[in-house]
Design a protein around this motif. Structure first.
Motif, PDB file in Angstrom:
ATOM      1  N   ILE A  45     -31.427  -8.209  94.182  1.00  0.00           N
ATOM      2  CA  ILE A  45     -32.166  -8.159  92.894  1.00  0.00           C
ATOM      3  C   ILE A  45     -31.383  -7.588  91.813  1.00  0.00           C
ATOM      4  O   ILE A  45     -30.906  -6.199  92.078  1.00  0.00           O
ATOM      5  N   ILE A  46     -31.162  -8.356  90.621  1.00  0.00           N
ATOM      6  CA  ILE A  46     -30.387  -7.579  89.595  1.00  0.00           C
ATOM      7  C   ILE A  46     -31.387  -7.421  88.352  1.00  0.00           C
ATOM      8  O   ILE A  46     -32.592  -8.119  88.374  1.00  0.00           O
ATOM      9  N   CYS A  92     -25.806 -28.018  97.690  1.00  0.00           N
ATOM     10  CA  CYS A  92     -25.041 -27.529  97.003  1.00  0.00           C
ATOM     11  C   CYS A  92     -24.513 -26.093  97.890  1.00  0.00           C
ATOM     12  O   CYS A  92     -25.300 -25.545  98.588  1.00  0.00           O
ATOM     13  N   ARG A  93     -23.174 -25.845  97.816  1.00  0.00           N
ATOM     14  CA  ARG A  93     -22.797 -24.821  98.653  1.00  0.00           C
ATOM     15  C   ARG A  93     -22.718 -23.544  98.302  1.00  0.00           C
ATOM     16  O   ARG A  93     -22.809 -22.476  98.802  1.00  0.00           O
ATOM     17  N   LEU A  94     -23.221 -23.288  96.731  1.00  0.00           N
ATOM     18  CA  LEU A  94     -23.059 -22.064  96.095  1.00  0.00           C
ATOM     19  C   LEU A  94     -24.575 -21.322  96.067  1.00  0.00           C
ATOM     20  O   LEU A  94     -25.479 -22.097  96.393  1.00  0.00           O
ATOM     21  N   PRO A  95     -24.567 -20.152  96.267  1.00  0.00           N
ATOM     22  CA  PRO A  95     -25.860 -19.518  96.133  1.00  0.00           C
ATOM     23  C   PRO A  95     -26.674 -19.817  94.687  1.00  0.00           C
ATOM     24  O   PRO A  95     -25.793 -20.046  93.856  1.00  0.00           O
ATOM     25  N   VAL A  96     -27.803 -19.418  94.726  1.00  0.00           N
ATOM     26  CA  VAL A  96     -28.450 -19.609  93.411  1.00  0.00           C
ATOM     27  C   VAL A  96     -29.529 -18.638  93.183  1.00  0.00           C
ATOM     28  O   VAL A  96     -30.236 -18.127  94.139  1.00  0.00           O
ATOM     29  N   ILE A  97     -29.551 -18.101  92.093  1.00  0.00           N
ATOM     30  CA  ILE A  97     -30.786 -16.863  91.867  1.00  0.00           C
ATOM     31  C   ILE A  97     -31.655 -17.539  90.660  1.00  0.00           C
ATOM     32  O   ILE A  97     -31.122 -18.588  90.064  1.00  0.00           O
ATOM     33  N   LEU A 149     -33.055 -12.642  92.259  1.00  0.00           N
ATOM     34  CA  LEU A 149     -33.660 -12.490  90.919  1.00  0.00           C
ATOM     35  C   LEU A 149     -32.731 -11.767  89.987  1.00  0.00           C
ATOM     36  O   LEU A 149     -32.182 -10.730  90.439  1.00  0.00           O
ATOM     37  N   ILE A 150     -32.899 -12.201  88.713  1.00  0.00           N
ATOM     38  CA  ILE A 150     -32.355 -11.368  87.742  1.00  0.00           C
ATOM     39  C   ILE A 150     -33.538 -11.132  86.615  1.00  0.00           C
ATOM     40  O   ILE A 150     -33.960 -11.973  86.112  1.00  0.00           O
ATOM     41  N   ILE A 151     -34.019  -9.960  86.312  1.00  0.00           N
ATOM     42  CA  ILE A 151     -35.211  -9.711  85.909  1.00  0.00           C
ATOM     43  C   ILE A 151     -34.838  -8.535  84.900  1.00  0.00           C
ATOM     44  O   ILE A 151     -34.336  -7.793  84.795  1.00  0.00           O
ATOM     45  N   GLU A 152     -35.368  -8.836  83.390  1.00  0.00           N
ATOM     46  CA  GLU A 152     -35.354  -7.830  82.399  1.00  0.00           C
ATOM     47  C   GLU A 152     -36.412  -7.110  82.664  1.00  0.00           C
ATOM     48  O   GLU A 152     -37.670  -6.962  82.625  1.00  0.00           O
ATOM     49  N   SER A 153     -35.818  -5.249  82.544  1.00  0.00           N
ATOM     50  CA  SER A 153     -36.770  -4.350  82.869  1.00  0.00           C
ATOM     51  C   SER A 153     -36.413  -3.379  82.057  1.00  0.00           C
ATOM     52  O   SER A 153     -35.331  -3.398  81.412  1.00  0.00           O
TER      53      SER A 153
END
Lengths: 271, 271, 271, 271
Positions: D30-31, D195-200, D228-232
């Protein structure tokens, strides 16, 4: 602007009953079946398998809206009769699409719920007809309908006197061509916030790719959907239409078990 | 894949006659009138003015497909009667939209051409009904229909036995919100290359902004369109619906004079 | 909201000069050439043919923005040198795309106008750099940019001090897949109404299909465009990139003669 | 067509490490943080609160790509310094957007991960620069990028030598205007398959409406997202930009507890 009858502000949430099932309650409803009704024996065989794994309701197309006049248009009335017979045999309620306002009256003898397909969401003559009858409606989102247009299409039915409407998100048309449509789960989250009607999701049309159906089924429930409608077949590769997005009974069983786990979490959340 | 009847390869270009007018010939056809039929006196007054500036055919909505059930739905049958009376008085043919397959038969007594609106392009029950009758059809493109789907919708009518179909590009739904729709003139150029049917353009819905209608009318003709359908009103600001995209009679006169000049060029090109 | 410098309200229309050419005047400017610069001999040969039929300016890609890192990325600096040499030989000005802010300074020795491609319309670092230099800019619309975003991208350059910006409509990304992009001529009509900058159209990328380029070229001019940028090649089938949308010199000659006729009409209109 | 390095077929899944964190493992990352870095005190205060509720990584914009040149462009280098100081104080890694290839080298002293924003996904000069350095990249999807274009943008970085790329779905541009963008979770399900890459997922930009962020966060994880990347913000209503989509620390805490429950389910599934 006046509130719509379907707005949250206009009253309590509407639960839609189809026989013993209730859309919009704590239990998630799983509807499944083949894209098209093909014949009685096959339909019955599929229905029995679906019932075993926990599917609560059957779907099957009798009148098929096809892009080309030369494509298979469904078994029509013959298909309705098959659905009715299988429903009686298995004690499962059925939903099927009706496209012509002249068929509404007649179809009520054969189906427990009438589906308005994506191509007919703007067919206001049909919607008005459905507002006059006393049968639950499954209203699919138009392929390029805004949320606002979709809710107003529901309002056509509800304001006509029939509040038994379940919305169904089935993907919208965008530039992305990897998937058949872009499943818009934002709409599901928004409906749960602002609309009184239950909403379910069709991840089969919403992706067009069977390998994406399991993940998107779980995502739909997590987004707040009240149920799922999924195309399945005993032999997906051989289904008469939409075979690329049809999943096996076994794959559907796994999805249902995932949905049950999510129900557990959601139930805890609400307790 | 089999050729469609509407494909260039399947035969000569189809000219569609509406009384003395011919869509698909060297003359460009201009259709105009208000969005909705409001009353007899006003409709007649508009029609007389339009005839003076060279408009060949009248349009006016009697059955209006509206997003909300609470919006003005048109004068319905009363509107048809007004159109018929004005048509008789001015000797101008009329086109109006029909949405319900049950209204097709009846409407033939009132209108010279039946319009299938954008929202009903996928209404295959309606299209099939229109294939059985002997009346010219104006088939608008669905707001998110691909060219291929649109031509197949025409094929529903033509394969049913009625080849008198004129296509109408009216803009598609995109992310752009400055204009009401994105007028897709590529589709017009493509239709002239691959399809036997005439095609006209509706720059009123295609832009939604009256100040863009003149330029886009000329662009449509330059792209190859066989005519135009334009919303006009004696008092655009006061029209009951779509006032933002409705132009004055004077502005329409200027457009027609531009179209005539383009006809000159095109005629030379072909001579 | 404050007015932008590029808004009509902020001053007279801006004419953009590239050597002796003037964008935004009564003469329509035709830019043409191959998608990619391939080699000196071929480029010179094409340029000579183009000059003969009335093309005023050359285009050719040296730095090619390609979707895949494994696709041909253009001849880079070698390509710029070839363009420069051909420009000197034929006395035709050239325009070419620059993608990296670090290349702006250097490129001014080689090209008469710098193109910002569709993929870099939102590249504000590049736009700011171009605002500081004294060279005309051809700013293509982003493939999903709204009109408002596009004009604000121009504002980045103009507010930085360089008002020599020519806009270029090249089609937007929509659900339609028959054409490569949907050419949005509404944007051209709107720009002529509300923006001070000249605007040209790229019907090659705007359609992706060479058979549609002639009609859409004429439609662009009728919509109000100040010029055209068209991919052409002596041997279209053999061009290294975008061959499906590249037209022959002969086809281009016909387009130019159509444009001249339209100029006649427009000139009369204004006289 | 050759396989891409990022295709599943080309090797094992890539786990991307940012300090002690691992994207693509069993733990969801969590970003969070404010849209823009505003000042040191506020940033530190937010960071401390975020750490308390389980956020593992900080986000904050220093260089802000803004549609208008007159909008707040971020604190720029000053913002980077603040991020660095807060990161040191809280021991939380940070991610921030870089737009200019000339800033890449310098930024590595200030940030643990470089974000490529949606507007720069097609900025191949920037991508090539990022392929040469040894820092993890967060590659947002272009607002109208197809899945295929997005993966090829990642390939630019990976084929350049830097395989530490995390993809980020943030919504695509469609006709729907109720939400700011249409969050395309189909893409997440597809990436996990091919795909081999992570995804958020970024549900803040993906919805634009804070009331939809909780449901869509859970839906993202259920669709298969690795984080997840969430604006807070401590005071969402007062944040300098994007306040309509920014959630409170408390709301974020509830989301994190929902994500933990989903992790439980997913972990069981895999065990």
């Amino acid at each position: 602007m006046r509130n719509l009858l379907v707005d949250k502000k206009s009253g309590d949430d509407i639960k839609v009953k189809v026989r013993d099932l209730k859309f919009g309650g704590t239990e998630k409803i799983i509807i499944s079946g083949p894209c098209s009704v093909e014949n009685y024996d096959l339909m019955l065989k599929i229905a029995i398998e679906l019932k075993k794994i926990g599917v609560q309701m059957l779907r099957g197309g009798a009148f098929k809206p096809r892009t080309s006049p030369y494509d298979f248009q469904g078994l029509q009335f013959e298909g309705l009769k098959i659905l009715k017979a299988v429903s009686r045999e298995t004690q499962m309620p059925v939903v099927t699409e009706i496209m012509d306002p002249r068929d509404v009256e007649m179809s009520m003898d054969f189906t427990d719920m009438i589906q308005v397909g994506s191509r007919n969401m703007y067919n206001y003559s049909l919607l008005k007809e459905l507002g006059k009858v006393n049968v639950p409606i499954l209203l699919k989102r138009g392929m390029s309908a805004t949320l606002s247009e979709w809710l107003k299409a529901a309002e056509y039915i509800v304001s006509g006197g029939n509040e038994n409407v379940v919305l169904c998100e089935r993907g919208i048309r965008t530039f992305e061509s990897y998937t058949r449509n872009t499943l818009d789960l934002n709409s599901v989250a928004a409906i749960k916030k602002k609309c009184r009607l239950p909403v379910i999701v069709d991840p089969s049309h919403g992706t067009g790719l069977r390998e994406l159906v399991p993940n998107m089924s779980l995502a739909s429930i997590a987004a707040g959907a009240d149920g799922l409608i999924i195309e399945s077949h005993i032999s997906p590769e051989n289904s008469l239409s939409d075979s690329r997005q049809t999943i096996s009974i076994e794959a559907l069983g796994n999805i249902i078990s995932g949905v049950k786990k999510l129900e557990g979490i959601f139930y805890e959340d609400k307790a």
